[in-house]
Motif scaffolding. Structure first.
Motif, mmCIF file in Angstrom:
data_model
loop_
_atom_site.group_PDB
_atom_site.id
_atom_site.type_symbol
_atom_site.label_atom_id
_atom_site.label_comp_id
_atom_site.label_asym_id
_atom_site.label_seq_id
_atom_site.Cartn_x
_atom_site.Cartn_y
_atom_site.Cartn_z
ATOM 1 N N ASP A 1 30.368 36.936 42.223
ATOM 2 C CA ASP A 1 30.330 35.479 42.046
ATOM 3 C C ASP A 1 28.910 35.019 42.353
ATOM 4 O O ASP A 1 28.517 34.943 43.527
ATOM 5 N N ARG A 2 28.156 34.752 41.313
ATOM 6 C CA ARG A 2 26.766 34.352 41.495
ATOM 7 C C ARG A 2 26.633 32.844 41.689
ATOM 8 O O ARG A 2 25.518 32.325 41.797
ATOM 9 N N GLY A 3 27.753 32.149 41.727
ATOM 10 C CA GLY A 3 27.713 30.711 41.961
ATOM 11 C C GLY A 3 27.626 30.358 43.431
ATOM 12 O O GLY A 3 27.549 29.170 43.797
ATOM 13 N N THR A 4 27.680 31.378 44.301
ATOM 14 C CA THR A 4 27.571 31.151 45.745
ATOM 15 C C THR A 4 26.242 31.693 46.233
ATOM 16 O O THR A 4 25.626 32.550 45.613
ATOM 17 N N LYS A 5 25.776 31.169 47.331
ATOM 18 C CA LYS A 5 24.563 31.658 47.970
ATOM 19 C C LYS A 5 24.892 32.027 49.419
ATOM 20 O O LYS A 5 25.247 31.139 50.200
ATOM 21 N N PRO A 6 24.810 33.307 49.805
ATOM 22 C CA PRO A 6 24.503 34.451 48.941
ATOM 23 C C PRO A 6 25.669 34.788 48.018
ATOM 24 O O PRO A 6 26.768 34.265 48.181
ATOM 25 N N PHE A 7 25.410 35.663 47.054
ATOM 26 C CA PHE A 7 26.443 36.066 46.116
ATOM 27 C C PHE A 7 27.635 36.660 46.856
ATOM 28 O O PHE A 7 27.495 37.259 47.933
ATOM 29 N N THR A 8 28.809 36.482 46.267
ATOM 30 C CA THR A 8 30.022 37.086 46.829
ATOM 31 C C THR A 8 30.438 38.283 45.971
ATOM 32 O O THR A 8 30.597 38.159 44.757
ATOM 33 N N TYR A 9 30.579 39.414 46.628
ATOM 34 C CA TYR A 9 30.999 40.659 45.953
ATOM 35 C C TYR A 9 32.479 40.875 46.246
ATOM 36 O O TYR A 9 32.938 40.684 47.381
ATOM 37 N N GLU A 10 33.221 41.282 45.224
ATOM 38 C CA GLU A 10 34.658 41.483 45.413
ATOM 39 C C GLU A 10 35.122 42.739 44.693
ATOM 40 O O GLU A 10 34.713 43.008 43.554
ATOM 41 N N LEU A 11 35.971 43.500 45.367
ATOM 42 C CA LEU A 11 36.593 44.672 44.735
ATOM 43 C C LEU A 11 37.665 44.209 43.757
ATOM 44 O O LEU A 11 38.495 43.360 44.088
ATOM 45 N N THR A 12 37.647 44.765 42.557
ATOM 46 C CA THR A 12 38.725 44.506 41.604
ATOM 47 C C THR A 12 39.880 45.470 41.899
ATOM 48 O O THR A 12 39.748 46.401 42.705
#
Length: 209
Positions: free
Chosen positions: A55-66
């Protein structure tokens, strides 16, 4: 997913997200593991494989496992660690180990439950024959009368012993030969002989020269 291979940075990111319950930012990575940079190549590779989303809409980016990412990590666990793992990897792995420890506490599981004593390997008749020969000869390689061997294996079925002896001889794991001085043979020796290759074999040896 079983054919996936991961670089060390990819391995680190996947396990970091596992420890963080599937979602995290570089800020959380810094607190948990001491690093705040995710290699671009690892980001691209894992997103291309559909194993993480960003999710590049957050600062910092949010990484998520699918969901496929969770499955890939599960398949990764029994495999060897990638080569050249770093101190960062070691810290991440220790955090994951602590997760397992907490689960063991909740489930009341001990290490002995994870590492049970191995099941004893059943001794085959071939194993018994070779072990019995070793008992009769000690540390030397010498000819042993089949009569002496059979007396030690008196609880085994004669036909089964004969079959295994012949198989071991064919595989060259043992040697079976006739007694050269037939006059020394007793009736018991003759009865204990194995008929093989058109002749009676009275002696067994292993690596006898």
């Amino acid at each position: 997913m079983s054919d996936l291979e991961f670089s060390v940075p990819e391995f680190n990111l996947l396990l970091s997200l596992v420890h963080l319950r599937g979602s995290g930012t570089t800020g959380k990575f810094k607190i948990a593991f001491g690093y705040d940079k995710v290699e671009p190549a690892a980001q691209k590779s894992l997103t291309d494989k559909g194993l993480i989303s960003i999710d590049r809409g957050t600062k910092p980016f949010t990484y998520e496992l699918t969901d496929p990412g969770w499955l890939a990590v599960r398949e990764l666990l029994p495999k060897p660690a990638p080569a050249k793992i770093s101190q960062k990897t070691a810290r991440i792995l220790w955090a994951v180990i602590q997760d397992f420890s907490a689960h063991m506490d909740r489930a009341k599981i001990e290490l002995a439950d994870i590492y049970p004593e191995p099941e004893p390997v059943a001794e085959t008749l071939a194993d018994r024959i070779i072990a019995t020969y070793r008992e009769l000869t000690g540390d030397t390689a010498d000819w042993v009368p089949l009569l002496a061997l059979r007396e030690r294996l008196d609880d085994a079925v004669r036909e089964e012993v004969d079959k295994v002896l012949a198989e071991l001889h064919t595989l060259r794991e043992i040697q079976l030969i006739p007694e050269s001085n037939q006059k020394t043979l007793t009736d018991a020796d003759r009865a204990a002989a194995l008929w093989l290759g058109g002749e009676s074999r009275h002696l067994i040896g292993i690596e006898v020269r």
